[in-house]
Design a protein around this motif. Structure first.
Motif, PDB file in Angstrom:
ATOM      1  N   THR A  33      18.892  20.360 -25.224  1.00 41.24           N
ATOM      2  CA  THR A  33      20.186  21.039 -24.923  1.00 41.24           C
ATOM      3  C   THR A  33      20.344  22.384 -25.087  1.00 41.24           C
ATOM      4  O   THR A  33      20.606  23.371 -24.481  1.00 41.24           O
ATOM      5  CB  THR A  33      21.502  20.419 -25.509  1.00 41.24           C
ATOM      6  N   ASN A  36      18.102  24.655 -23.065  1.00 40.34           N
ATOM      7  CA  ASN A  36      18.668  24.943 -21.549  1.00 40.34           C
ATOM      8  C   ASN A  36      20.092  25.823 -21.756  1.00 40.34           C
ATOM      9  O   ASN A  36      20.094  26.606 -20.703  1.00 40.34           O
ATOM     10  CB  ASN A  36      18.973  23.454 -20.961  1.00 40.34           C
ATOM     11  N   ARG A  40      20.347  29.504 -19.525  1.00 37.69           N
ATOM     12  CA  ARG A  40      21.137  29.797 -18.416  1.00 37.69           C
ATOM     13  C   ARG A  40      21.883  30.965 -19.061  1.00 37.69           C
ATOM     14  O   ARG A  40      22.397  31.834 -18.229  1.00 37.69           O
ATOM     15  CB  ARG A  40      22.252  28.633 -18.425  1.00 37.69           C
ATOM     16  N   MET A  99      19.344  17.903 -18.354  1.00 40.81           N
ATOM     17  CA  MET A  99      19.690  19.315 -18.339  1.00 40.81           C
ATOM     18  C   MET A  99      18.847  19.918 -17.123  1.00 40.81           C
ATOM     19  O   MET A  99      18.400  21.200 -17.125  1.00 40.81           O
ATOM     20  CB  MET A  99      19.553  20.204 -19.292  1.00 40.81           C
ATOM     21  N   ASP A 100      18.791  19.426 -15.947  1.00 44.52           N
ATOM     22  CA  ASP A 100      17.903  19.606 -14.920  1.00 44.52           C
ATOM     23  C   ASP A 100      19.236  20.032 -13.833  1.00 44.52           C
ATOM     24  O   ASP A 100      20.220  20.747 -14.038  1.00 44.52           O
ATOM     25  CB  ASP A 100      17.151  18.512 -14.495  1.00 44.52           C
ATOM     26  N   SER A 104      20.016  24.445 -13.029  1.00 45.82           N
ATOM     27  CA  SER A 104      18.821  24.652 -13.394  1.00 45.82           C
ATOM     28  C   SER A 104      17.858  25.445 -12.577  1.00 45.82           C
ATOM     29  O   SER A 104      17.268  26.433 -12.735  1.00 45.82           O
ATOM     30  CB  SER A 104      18.240  23.574 -14.107  1.00 45.82           C
ATOM     31  N   ASN A 399      10.497  20.276 -16.055  1.00 46.93           N
ATOM     32  CA  ASN A 399      11.501  20.385 -17.050  1.00 46.93           C
ATOM     33  C   ASN A 399      11.734  21.932 -17.434  1.00 46.93           C
ATOM     34  O   ASN A 399      11.097  22.911 -16.573  1.00 46.93           O
ATOM     35  CB  ASN A 399      10.978  19.743 -18.349  1.00 46.93           C
ATOM     36  N   ILE A 400      12.580  22.340 -18.212  1.00 55.16           N
ATOM     37  CA  ILE A 400      13.018  23.459 -18.793  1.00 55.16           C
ATOM     38  C   ILE A 400      11.582  24.485 -18.972  1.00 55.16           C
ATOM     39  O   ILE A 400      11.577  25.528 -18.617  1.00 55.16           O
ATOM     40  CB  ILE A 400      13.850  23.769 -19.704  1.00 55.16           C
TER      41      ILE A 400
END
Length: 729
Positions: A33, A36, A40, A99-100, A104, A399-400
């Motif tokens: 979290t 991500n 952002r 958190m996709d 994202s 993923n991130i």
């Protein structure tokens, strides 16, 4: 003002690589979290400042390339796929665990776009890549500390990323970044440093034990060295390195395969994971991909939207997956994932990004001999990382971390090949319009985005952690209420954690009944709300039913499990829960039917076999139950089952129980109770000699059991009840 804006843009862009070091322990899913949310925010800050800067200075305005166009096409297609998908909120926002989602994906595109517009010189890209390389070195050092046992970690290195697969792809990118910088620098000391870093990152990647990424590395290096070997005639020294690397890698892979059974390999857990790769490992993946294609048939054009694979997984669940995670939310193949989430159009748009890169790196140089966008060395490295990343993604999902560095690679390519857009390249914008109108509007929009879109999720992620840290049940409930009232995209996870807390509170004798009832009521309210928000999600009903079962509301539990069963008919874990619900009702025959059905769906399922055997015992079919113990694996499973042993005891199947407790004493000889129970079972069979011999063995094995064992032996020899006056040790 330009200087301020440039500072903001470059500061945010260069801060992104540092996110890999950031772990927010005060947030739910701390490895996910925090990274991500701040990714952002940083991208939004960079994007907002870049818009204003581009209005003021034409040289920073966006340019055209097929890379940007293909990624933009993916964004457009996925917007509609998500809008018309199964669950729109999940598609756009995802959840705390992943958190996709579209948000994202959008920020990945913006990162690429701003990088490609702002980093317009070789020196700027070198600074960014060197910055990221320094961060990667720190991440690798922490991973080495895990490897050496200096800090906590699993056998597979995950460092500050929390997942070995995420760590592996992060190392993969930085291995090739090291190669890139090695090829560009002319300083011998730096070449040595980059070579050593690449070697370090390769070691760490191997020690993550991530097989798909290890194969990706091999494929990437082969592609890179093969390309440079074929086309790098003007770089004689590097060409020698490339050809040598190609040959050494082939020999190394061959030697590794030939020696994979050696103690050196097999005694290293992560090397063994890689060495023991076989096509059988793809069986599970193939099963998941098969059921995914069943879903594709229903929505072939635009798919289900992002983060909605769980609906397909549940509906078409294959019973052979009983040993796997019960709530797959990804197909574990990026290409199948895009086919599911965006349909044929989404997959084609995603693949077009690689096609665009391939065009600029492979095709265009052959068409235009004067193309100087990249040197042969640079093309080789970029082709290598794209090939390695592509291979890695065959069995993994993004993923991130992979998003960030995929954006960097795309941004680098875009920056080199993009052409000005004539309509905006030279258009003059009045400075006053920018400073007096655009800047305030952009500033307000940025603030509103962070405050209204991100802060609720950030605060809710913190509230969940607060709920587990609060000392009193009253304060914990208030923390959960705060989390819910944020109206974030984490409502399902908040509800699941709340129901677990409510279950624990309901069993706590020190908690007042009024507070227990309030917990239960509030958990019910959130589940009822969640069902309206996410209709058709089997997981919601399973968790709701499990909650009801845990607090003793059996009829309501049965109702929720029945709904879940309609949504996922062949999932054994749901059917088994239905069986336990019927046992709680005293309906042994109905429970038996559920357990039998779960077992027959796939007879290799030892859990279902265990419960089916117990139900046979409860229904006076002991012989049939005993026949189910037809392998050593089943015997070991049965021996560990208190539930089955209780059923066998009720059926007075002492010979069967003796067999199970023999296994228990062999597998756990230091547990005194196992010896005592085995001796008692022999006593029940009027076999006092074996009972006494068992106690003597137990006494010798567990010295603290000696006094109790002697007491029981004396009672048996005296014709008394074995445990009379004997305290357990």
């Amino acid at each position: 003002m330009k200087d301020i804006l440039k500072t903001l843009v470059f500061g945010a862009l260069f801060a992104v690589p540092f996110l890999t070091l950031y772990v927010e322990n005060d947030y739910f899913f701390p490895f996910i979290t925090g990274k991500n949310f701040w990714f952002r925010i940083l991208i939004d800050v960079a994007f907002a400042a870049w818009i204003l800067l581009a209005l003021l200075d034409a040289k920073y305005r966006p340019k055209w390339s097929w890379v940007a166009v293909s990624f933009g096409a993916l964004l457009i297609i996925m917007f509609f796929a998500n809008w018309f998908g199964v669950h729109r909120e999940s598609s756009f926002w995802s959840n705390f665990e992943r958190m996709d989602g579209y948000v994202s994906l959008l920020h990945t595109f913006l990162y690429m776009l701003v990088l490609g517009s702002m980093l317009t010189s070789v020196s700027l890209w070198q600074r960014l890549l060197n910055t990221s390389l320094i961060v990667a070195f720190l991440v690798a050092l922490y991973g080495l500390a895990q490897y050496g046992g200096l800090v906590d970690g699993s056998n597979r290195i995950d460092s500050r990323l929390g997942n070995a697969a995420y760590m592996a792809v992060y190392m993969l990118f930085h291995i090739f970044i090291s190669f890139w910088l090695f090829a560009e620098t002319k300083k011998k000391a730096l070449k040595i440093a980059y070579a050593l870093l690449a070697a370090l990152f390769i070691f760490v990647l191997i020690e993550t034990g991530t097989r798909g990424t290890a194969i990706g590395l091999a494929v990437g290096v082969l592609v890179m060295s093969g390309y440079i070997g074929l086309f790098g005639a003007q770089f004689r020294e590097f060409r020698k390195y490339a050809i040598g690397a190609f040959i050494v890698l082939l020999i190394g892979v061959g030697a590794f395969v030939a020696g994979r059974e050696t103690p050196f390999v097999q005694n290293n857990q992560n090397l063994a994971r890689i060495a023991n790769i076989s096509f059988d490992d793809l069986t599970i993946r193939a099963t998941i991909w098969g059921l995914a294609f069943e879903g594709v048939k229903e929505r072939p054009i635009l798919g289900y939207g992002q983060s909605n694979f769980n609906y397909i997984f549940n509906q078409y669940y294959d019973p052979s997956l009983y040993r796997q995670e019960q709530w797959f939310d990804r197909a574990h193949d990026i290409f199948v994932d895009w086919l599911i989430t965006g349909g044929v159009l989404g997959l084609l748009a995603y693949l077009s990004i690689f096609v665009a890169c391939g065009y600029y790196l492979l095709i265009h140089p052959l068409i235009d001999k004067k193309d100087t966008s990249f040197t042969v060395l640079e093309r080789g490295v970029l082709l290598g990382i794209l090939a390695g990343y592509f291979t890695h993604n065959i069995v993994v999902f993004d993923n991130i971390v992979s998003y960030m560095f995929f954006a960097i690679i795309l941004g680098l390519i875009h920056a080199r090949v993009a052409e000005p857009i004539k309509k905006i390249a030279h258009r003059k914008v009045d400075d006053a319009l920018v400073t007096q109108f655009a800047a305030p509007v952009v500033g307000v929009a940025l603030f509103a985005t962070i405050y209204f879109l991100y802060m609720p999720g950030m605060l809710a992620a913190g509230d969940i952690i607060d709920a587990f840290r609060e000392p009193s049940p009253e304060a914990r409930l208030e923390a959960f209420k705060r989390a819910v009232d944020r109206n974030s995209f984490g409502h399902q996870e908040i509800t699941e954690q709340l129901s677990q807390m409510a279950t624990n509170v309901s069993r706590d004798q020190a908690v007042p009944k009024e507070l227990k009832d309030e917990y239960v009521r509030y958990a019910e309210e959130q589940y009822d709300r969640l069902i309206l928000e996410k209709p058709g999600d089997a997981r919601v009903h399973v968790f709701y039913g499990s909650f009801y079962r845990a607090i003793g509301a059996i009829d309501k539990a049965a109702e929720q499990m029945a709904i879940a069963r309609t949504l996922s008919p062949d999932k054994q874990s749901i059917i088994i829960q239905q069986g336990f619900i019927e046992l709680s009702r005293g309906a042994n025959q109905e429970a038996h039917e559920y357990f039998e059905h779960a077992f027959l769906l796939d007879e290799r399922n030892l859990e279902a076999r265990e419960y089916y055997a117990a139900s046979l015992m409860y229904n006076n079919e002991a012989e049939a139950a005993i026949l189910l113990m037809d392998s050593e694996e089943a015997k070991q499973r049965f021996a560990k089952s208190d539930f089955l042993i209780s059923a066998a005891n009720q059926a007075k199947q002492y010979d069967f129980m003796i067999d199970l407790f023999k296994v228990r004493t062999e597998s756990n000889p230091t547990e005194a109770q196992n010896w005592a129970t085995l001796a008692f079972l022999y006593f029940e069979q009027d076999n006092n000699d074996e009972a006494i011999a068992t106690l003597q063995t137990g006494k010798a094995t567990v010295p603290t059991f000696g006094t109790t064992a002697d007491c029981i032996i004396a009672n048996i020899e005296a014709g008394k009840e074995p445990a009379e006056g004997c305290s357990a040790q």
